[in-house]
Design a protein around this motif. Structure first.
Motif, PDB file in Angstrom:
ATOM      1  N   HIS A  94      41.342  39.608  34.838  1.00 57.66           N
ATOM      2  CA  HIS A  94      41.617  38.969  35.840  1.00 57.66           C
ATOM      3  C   HIS A  94      40.847  37.528  36.389  1.00 57.66           C
ATOM      4  O   HIS A  94      39.924  37.821  37.352  1.00 57.66           O
ATOM      5  N   HIS A  96      40.765  32.783  36.105  1.00 58.77           N
ATOM      6  CA  HIS A  96      41.403  32.013  36.176  1.00 58.77           C
ATOM      7  C   HIS A  96      40.678  30.514  35.516  1.00 58.77           C
ATOM      8  O   HIS A  96      40.595  29.854  35.612  1.00 58.77           O
ATOM      9  N   ALA A 254      45.083  35.034  35.902  1.00 54.34           N
ATOM     10  CA  ALA A 254      45.640  35.839  36.686  1.00 54.34           C
ATOM     11  C   ALA A 254      46.967  35.019  38.003  1.00 54.34           C
ATOM     12  O   ALA A 254      47.445  35.119  38.548  1.00 54.34           O
ATOM     13  N   LYS A 309      53.157  36.956  39.148  1.00 52.66           N
ATOM     14  CA  LYS A 309      52.112  37.262  40.283  1.00 52.66           C
ATOM     15  C   LYS A 309      52.283  37.063  41.477  1.00 52.66           C
ATOM     16  O   LYS A 309      53.087  36.152  41.674  1.00 52.66           O
ATOM     17  N   HIS A 393      43.279  43.332  41.922  1.00 51.75           N
ATOM     18  CA  HIS A 393      41.677  43.024  42.709  1.00 51.75           C
ATOM     19  C   HIS A 393      41.975  44.944  43.345  1.00 51.75           C
ATOM     20  O   HIS A 393      40.695  45.460  43.179  1.00 51.75           O
ATOM     21  N   ASP A 455      37.885  37.541  38.434  1.00 53.47           N
ATOM     22  CA  ASP A 455      38.645  36.259  39.317  1.00 53.47           C
ATOM     23  C   ASP A 455      37.669  35.456  39.147  1.00 53.47           C
ATOM     24  O   ASP A 455      37.584  34.127  40.337  1.00 53.47           O
TER      25      ASP A 455
HETATM   26 ZN    ZN Z   1      42.166  36.048  41.108  1.00 46.14          ZN
END
Ligand code: ZN
Length: 554
Positions: A94, A96, A254, A309, A393, A455
């Motif tokens: 996960h 970006h 993600a 998502k 998460h 993340d």
């Molecule tokens: Zn994220």
């Protein structure tokens, strides 16, 4: 370890051989042999090996030096790994990448340790920028500057008086504007706050420059979108270089869009896609994707369409996760939801019925329960053998959450580096709650399959930092948070490799070093099994291989 004592795992020994692709492995001599290594394969049938043979981007043999070197033919390149530790490539499930790549391409990286340093960086960028254009900053974090206060309008005006400036916080939920930016966004001291957002005022009643949540929207409207299709591709190229040099060979995007999907494909065509991508699509674009007949799994081992998502609540780093117990020191603050249960259900049901995996962001325990309500309902209405529902998460858990996750086999993707890197934010959660956060020990003991997940940009991505954070539960200042959730080095590697592959339905394709799987691996400067856990983060990544090619060499 004596070479002859190790059995060789060769692809030809697999009784499943027979497809044209598999036959070609048997016929082809290896392109490459790596030998004299300490291979930790994450394959329970042969956990340790000395050598691997690679052909057509896949492992074709794994075993002892003698057995694998024996397979060499005239054109086989042989590389002596010099007793280095070799692991499967890490999978950041996960993150970006495309978006953060574009930020690195166009904006000022404000991950600096003083307001003066941030001012200098913004000033330098402004000097190279026409005065009618914006100077944008990202990754600013008020808890990481030595000043002990937030950026102000005055700081930004002093650094950059003539250009509009907007600096976004690392957590993504607040930003800081200068006077020129406020003017362009038509925000002054009399502007009322929008619902769900604030233009903050200082004690004297003047605008402080800090804006949050929906108050950021008027700025986004006036900041021209400057990214071309080439920029999208260049952003992927840049972030792929940054991530692969830390040991990452696959990523889950993600929160992708069709444009991000295009960017990954463009980067692949230009030879710049150094890692593999499983690209989630945000619910706002899902109708376009469903209409095109696309669903989860479409693509190939380089660029694959991931799940859909959605977002159920706020952020951990921004202290907006929706909790059952209030934030420490803020007795009335329980965080915020981002979607109702009905909204999550409506999109979730539609996408699931169209063949999509679901991944829903939920940090707080109350938000996680809401997502489980939705998953349980969808699972009853559309029974499917292997849904692999994901909770992105899945930060704050309790016993009942774990029981419900077990019965549905839900995959959690907890933050891997937060304890180590964001330790100063843990005080808002408190030691007692930390025993139930980023709960890898609990997930593994319950038989669940948690992944490694950075993340980025909110979290840092180096694979060795993830290992240290998960194994020690200790922050950069030496403070321990939730020691009951510590896992072993071996477990952390398992989480960062095969579990990441499982979370994208690719466990037969990658995640371990075994014949038939993609030749993705990382060569380390020191052995994590022999390292003091408190220095795992300093282990150098010397080389990274994806599909049998070195994508990074130190
Ligand atoms: Zn994220």
């Amino acid at each position: 370890m004596g070479g002859a004592a190790l059995p060789v795992q060769a692809f030809a020994k697999f009784s499943t051989a027979g497809s044209p692709q598999q036959e070609s492995f048997q016929r082809t001599e290896p392109d490459l042999i790596l030998y004299n290594g300490h291979f930790w394969t994450v394959d329970p049938r042969l956990p340790r090996a000395q050598a691997v043979a690679v052909s057509g981007g896949r492992f074709v043999a794994v075993g002892s030096n003698d057995d694998v070197l024996h397979l060499a033919a005239g054109r086989t390149r042989k590389v002596d790994v010099a007793q280095k530790t070799v692991l499967p490539g890490f999978i950041d499930a996960h993150t970006h990448p495309a978006e953060s790549g574009r930020l690195h391409l166009r904006q000022v990286d404000c991950d600096l340790r003083s307001i003066a340093a941030i001012q200098a960086a913004l000033r330098e960028r402004a000097a190279k920028t026409p005065s009618d254009q914006w100077v944008l900053g990202f990754k600013y974090d008020d808890t990481k500057t030595s000043d002990g206060r937030r950026l102000t309008l005055q700081d930004l005006d002093a650094a950059v008086p003539d250009h509009p400036v907007l600096v976004t916080h690392r957590g993504g939920h607040e930003a800081f504007a200068n006077s020129a930016a406020l003017k362009l966004a038509k925000v002054d001291e009399t502007t009322p706050n929008p619902t769900g957002g604030q233009f903050e005022h200082d004690s004297a009643g003047h605008l402080s420059g800090r804006i949050n949540e929906r108050a950021i929207e008027p700025f986004n409207k006036v900041i021209p979108s400057i990214n071309t299709r080439d920029d999208y591709r260049e952003g992927v190229k840049l972030i792929a270089k940054m991530m692969t040099r830390t040991g990452i060979t696959s990523v889950g995007d993600a929160l992708g869009s069709p444009e991000d999907l295009q960017a990954y494909q463009d980067a692949r065509d230009s030879g710049d896609l150094l890692f593999r991508v499983y690209c989630f699509i945000h619910s706002s674009s899902i109708d376009r994707m469903i209409a095109a007949g696309v669903r989860t799994g479409f693509g190939d081992e380089w660029v694959r369409v991931g799940g859909m998502k959605q977002v159920a609540d706020g952020a951990i780093s921004g202290r907006t996760a929706r909790l059952s117990q209030p934030y420490v020191g803020h007795p009335n603050d329980y965080g915020t939801f981002s979607a109702t249960e009905e909204e999550l259900y409506e999109y979730g049901h539609k996408a699931y019925a169209a063949g999509w995996q679901l991944g829903t962001h939920a940090n707080g325990d109350v938000a996680i329960e809401r997502v489980l309500n939705v998953y349980e309902r969808i699972n009853r209405e559309i029974p499917r053998k292997d849904p692999r529902f994901r909770i992105e998460h899945c930060t704050v858990i309790n016993d009942s959450i774990i029981q419900r996750m077990r019965s549905l086999h839900v995959i959690p993707t907890p933050f891997s580096t937060y304890v180590y890197y964001h330790g100063e934010k843990m005080q808002y959660y408190g030691e007692e709650r930390l025993k139930h956060m980023f709960a890898l020990r609990t997930f593994l003991d319950a038989g669940l399959r948690p992944t490694q997940a950075s993340d980025y940009p909110p979290g840092e991505f180096p694979a060795m930092m993830a290992l240290q954070s998960e194994v020690t539960r200790t922050d950069m200042n030496g403070r321990v948070w939730g020691a009951n959730q510590c896992i072993s080095v071996e477990e952390a590697i398992f989480v960062g490799t095969v579990n990441g592959a499982y979370a994208s339905f690719e466990e037969n394709l990658k995640g371990s070093i075994e014949p038939g799987k993609l030749a993705d691996l990382v060569v380390l400067g020191r052995d994590p099994f022999k390292e003091d856990p408190s220095t795992l983060v300093t282990i150098p990544v010397e080389r990274t291989m994806v599909g049998g090619k070195w994508v990074y060499e130190s």
